[in-house]
Scaffold this active site. Sequence first.
Site, PDB file in Angstrom:
ATOM      1  N   GLY A  43       0.779  -1.246   0.000  1.00 12.88           N
ATOM      2  CA  GLY A  43       0.000   0.000   0.000  1.00 12.88           C
ATOM      3  C   GLY A  43       0.803   1.285   0.000  1.00 12.88           C
ATOM      4  O   GLY A  43       0.337   2.308  -0.496  1.00 12.88           O
ATOM      5  N   GLU A  98       4.319   3.955   6.137  1.00 17.54           N
ATOM      6  CA  GLU A  98       3.124   3.122   5.995  1.00 17.54           C
ATOM      7  C   GLU A  98       2.005   3.917   5.335  1.00 17.54           C
ATOM      8  O   GLU A  98       1.956   5.150   5.450  1.00 17.54           O
ATOM      9  CB  GLU A  98       2.729   2.613   7.399  1.00 17.54           C
ATOM     10  CG  GLU A  98       1.499   1.749   7.491  1.00 17.54           C
ATOM     11  CD  GLU A  98       1.520   0.462   6.669  1.00 17.54           C
ATOM     12  OE1 GLU A  98       1.783   0.529   5.466  1.00 17.54           O
ATOM     13  OE2 GLU A  98       1.224  -0.605   7.243  1.00 17.54           O
ATOM     14  N   ASP A  99       1.127   3.209   4.642  1.00 19.27           N
ATOM     15  CA  ASP A  99       0.020   3.895   3.971  1.00 19.27           C
ATOM     16  C   ASP A  99      -0.978   4.470   4.973  1.00 19.27           C
ATOM     17  O   ASP A  99      -1.370   5.622   4.884  1.00 19.27           O
ATOM     18  CB  ASP A  99      -0.678   2.952   2.963  1.00 19.27           C
ATOM     19  CG  ASP A  99      -1.085   1.598   3.567  1.00 19.27           C
ATOM     20  OD1 ASP A  99      -0.869   1.372   4.763  1.00 19.27           O
ATOM     21  OD2 ASP A  99      -1.632   0.771   2.812  1.00 19.27           O
ATOM     22  N   ASP A 102      -4.600   2.267  11.030  1.00 22.86           N
ATOM     23  CA  ASP A 102      -6.019   2.031  11.308  1.00 22.86           C
ATOM     24  C   ASP A 102      -6.143   1.431  12.709  1.00 22.86           C
ATOM     25  O   ASP A 102      -6.084   2.163  13.689  1.00 22.86           O
ATOM     26  CB  ASP A 102      -6.572   1.113  10.196  1.00 22.86           C
ATOM     27  CG  ASP A 102      -8.069   0.910  10.271  1.00 22.86           C
ATOM     28  OD1 ASP A 102      -8.738   1.692  10.959  1.00 22.86           O
ATOM     29  OD2 ASP A 102      -8.582  -0.025   9.623  1.00 22.86           O
ATOM     30  N   LYS A 130      -6.164   7.062  10.659  1.00 26.86           N
ATOM     31  CA  LYS A 130      -7.598   6.778  10.836  1.00 26.86           C
ATOM     32  C   LYS A 130      -7.773   6.363  12.287  1.00 26.86           C
ATOM     33  O   LYS A 130      -7.803   5.172  12.608  1.00 26.86           O
ATOM     34  CB  LYS A 130      -7.974   5.648   9.858  1.00 26.86           C
ATOM     35  CG  LYS A 130      -9.428   5.534   9.552  1.00 26.86           C
ATOM     36  CD  LYS A 130      -9.733   4.876   8.202  1.00 26.86           C
ATOM     37  CE  LYS A 130      -9.637   3.394   8.159  1.00 26.86           C
ATOM     38  NZ  LYS A 130     -10.210   2.773   6.940  1.00 26.86           N
ATOM     39  N   PHE A 151     -13.702   3.735   4.348  1.00 29.49           N
ATOM     40  CA  PHE A 151     -12.800   2.896   3.558  1.00 29.49           C
ATOM     41  C   PHE A 151     -12.394   3.624   2.280  1.00 29.49           C
ATOM     42  O   PHE A 151     -13.239   4.036   1.486  1.00 29.49           O
ATOM     43  CB  PHE A 151     -13.449   1.551   3.222  1.00 29.49           C
ATOM     44  CG  PHE A 151     -12.453   0.566   2.691  1.00 29.49           C
ATOM     45  CD1 PHE A 151     -11.649  -0.169   3.549  1.00 29.49           C
ATOM     46  CD2 PHE A 151     -12.271   0.415   1.320  1.00 29.49           C
ATOM     47  CE1 PHE A 151     -10.699  -1.061   3.065  1.00 29.49           C
ATOM     48  CE2 PHE A 151     -11.326  -0.474   0.817  1.00 29.49           C
ATOM     49  CZ  PHE A 151     -10.542  -1.207   1.697  1.00 29.49           C
ATOM     50  N   ILE A 152     -11.085   3.792   2.104  1.00 27.25           N
ATOM     51  CA  ILE A 152     -10.593   4.577   0.965  1.00 27.25           C
ATOM     52  C   ILE A 152      -9.854   3.689  -0.048  1.00 27.25           C
ATOM     53  O   ILE A 152      -9.334   2.627   0.313  1.00 27.25           O
ATOM     54  CB  ILE A 152      -9.656   5.714   1.445  1.00 27.25           C
ATOM     55  CG1 ILE A 152      -8.531   5.158   2.343  1.00 27.25           C
ATOM     56  CG2 ILE A 152     -10.444   6.804   2.150  1.00 27.25           C
ATOM     57  CD1 ILE A 152      -7.471   6.171   2.692  1.00 27.25           C
ATOM     58  N   ASP A 158      -6.015  -0.225  -1.820  1.00 21.22           N
ATOM     59  CA  ASP A 158      -6.781  -1.137  -2.679  1.00 21.22           C
ATOM     60  C   ASP A 158      -8.094  -1.571  -2.058  1.00 21.22           C
ATOM     61  O   ASP A 158      -8.279  -1.525  -0.841  1.00 21.22           O
ATOM     62  CB  ASP A 158      -5.957  -2.403  -2.946  1.00 21.22           C
ATOM     63  CG  ASP A 158      -5.872  -3.298  -1.707  1.00 21.22           C
ATOM     64  OD1 ASP A 158      -5.382  -2.825  -0.661  1.00 21.22           O
ATOM     65  OD2 ASP A 158      -6.326  -4.459  -1.763  1.00 21.22           O
ATOM     66  N   ARG A 164      -5.339   0.626  -6.794  1.00 23.97           N
ATOM     67  CA  ARG A 164      -4.103   1.208  -6.263  1.00 23.97           C
ATOM     68  C   ARG A 164      -3.546   2.284  -7.201  1.00 23.97           C
ATOM     69  O   ARG A 164      -2.836   3.190  -6.780  1.00 23.97           O
ATOM     70  CB  ARG A 164      -3.027   0.128  -6.084  1.00 23.97           C
ATOM     71  CG  ARG A 164      -3.323  -0.898  -5.006  1.00 23.97           C
ATOM     72  CD  ARG A 164      -2.065  -1.724  -4.723  1.00 23.97           C
ATOM     73  NE  ARG A 164      -2.339  -2.973  -4.036  1.00 23.97           N
ATOM     74  CZ  ARG A 164      -2.429  -3.109  -2.713  1.00 23.97           C
ATOM     75  NH1 ARG A 164      -2.291  -2.065  -1.932  1.00 23.97           N
ATOM     76  NH2 ARG A 164      -2.662  -4.290  -2.170  1.00 23.97           N
TER      77      ARG A 164
HETATM   78  P1  IMP Z   1      -4.078  -1.964  10.817  1.00 22.48           P
HETATM   79  O1  IMP Z   1      -3.582  -0.596  11.207  1.00 22.48           O
HETATM   80  O2  IMP Z   1      -3.259  -3.095  11.351  1.00 22.48           O
HETATM   81  O3  IMP Z   1      -5.551  -2.127  11.109  1.00 22.48           O
HETATM   82  O4  IMP Z   1      -3.999  -2.204   9.259  1.00 22.48           O
HETATM   83  C1  IMP Z   1      -3.603  -1.293   8.385  1.00 22.48           C
HETATM   84  C2  IMP Z   1      -3.695  -1.927   7.009  1.00 22.48           C
HETATM   85  O5  IMP Z   1      -5.068  -2.176   6.649  1.00 22.48           O
HETATM   86  C3  IMP Z   1      -3.171  -0.930   5.998  1.00 22.48           C
HETATM   87  O6  IMP Z   1      -1.799  -1.109   5.771  1.00 22.48           O
HETATM   88  C4  IMP Z   1      -4.025  -1.199   4.783  1.00 22.48           C
HETATM   89  O7  IMP Z   1      -3.428  -2.181   3.975  1.00 22.48           O
HETATM   90  C5  IMP Z   1      -5.333  -1.730   5.334  1.00 22.48           C
HETATM   91  N1  IMP Z   1      -6.355  -0.646   5.385  1.00 22.48           N
HETATM   92  C6  IMP Z   1      -6.846  -0.035   6.479  1.00 22.48           C
HETATM   93  N2  IMP Z   1      -7.763   0.896   6.152  1.00 22.48           N
HETATM   94  C7  IMP Z   1      -7.860   0.876   4.804  1.00 22.48           C
HETATM   95  C8  IMP Z   1      -8.648   1.612   3.842  1.00 22.48           C
HETATM   96  O8  IMP Z   1      -9.448   2.513   4.165  1.00 22.48           O
HETATM   97  N3  IMP Z   1      -8.448   1.295   2.534  1.00 22.48           N
HETATM   98  C9  IMP Z   1      -7.583   0.326   2.122  1.00 22.48           C
HETATM   99  N4  IMP Z   1      -6.823  -0.383   2.974  1.00 22.48           N
HETATM  100  C10 IMP Z   1      -6.961  -0.114   4.305  1.00 22.48           C
HETATM  101 MG    MG Z   2      -0.717  -2.023   3.965  1.00 20.78          MG
END
Ligand code: IMP
Ligand code: MG
Length: 180
Positions: A43, A98-99, A102, A130, A151-152, A158, A164
């Site tokens: 991402g 990191e992208d 969340d 987020k 969700f983006i 993706d 992407r």
């Molecule tokens: P977390 O912080 O462990 O919950 O996970 C983060 C990962 O979930 C990111 O690196 C993304 O790959 C994916 N992710 C979380 N929110 C989104 C979204 O809104 N769109 C697309 N991928 C997301």
């Molecule tokens: Mg990711």
Amino acid sequence: MLDDIEKILFDEKTLSRAIKNLGARISKDYKNKNLLMVSILKGSIVFMSDLMRSITVHCVIDFMCASSYDGGRKTKGVIKIIKDLDVSVSNHDLLIVEDILDSGLTLDSIMKLLGNRKPKSVKICALIDKPDKRQVDIKPDYKCLEIPDEFIVGYGFDYQERYRNLPFIGVLKQSVYDRS
Ligand code: IMP
Ligand code: MG
């Protein structure tokens, strides 16, 4: 593909401006350091490629690919390394790119794993924060933009591995989810 977009949240200009500002901040903070930027695949590749070009100090780059275990046998947030770093982190000031942050579970595991390898310092840089669904106490040291729990897609993000390549960040129409 464009027909699937409900609305654009951040257009190319907004992203470019925010990333240039962030690059300037990082360049200042890492002036006398030994910067290693680690992009978490997949991402963050679009963000990484723009961010690194807005950084004006020396840096080394590397990539890591991790995935969460599923299937219920391991605790959530435990990650499996699909591709590890090529570069040794010792002697480097590590910046994890990191992208999105969340729940924070992925990055929390990556931070612990890389922290154990004794880098000189370690910080987190996220394109999007987020914070609404955070499950662990983790905050990005650097971030570009913040969104509510939505969700983006696009600019690296993706839905089922698609979208992407969109140059902006947007939200999909409900009909896209209904047909899959
Ligand atoms: P977390 O912080 O462990 O919950 O996970 C983060 C990962 O979930 C990111 O690196 C993304 O790959 C994916 N992710 C979380 N929110 C989104 C979204 O809104 N769109 C697309 N991928 C997301
Ligand atoms: Mg990711």
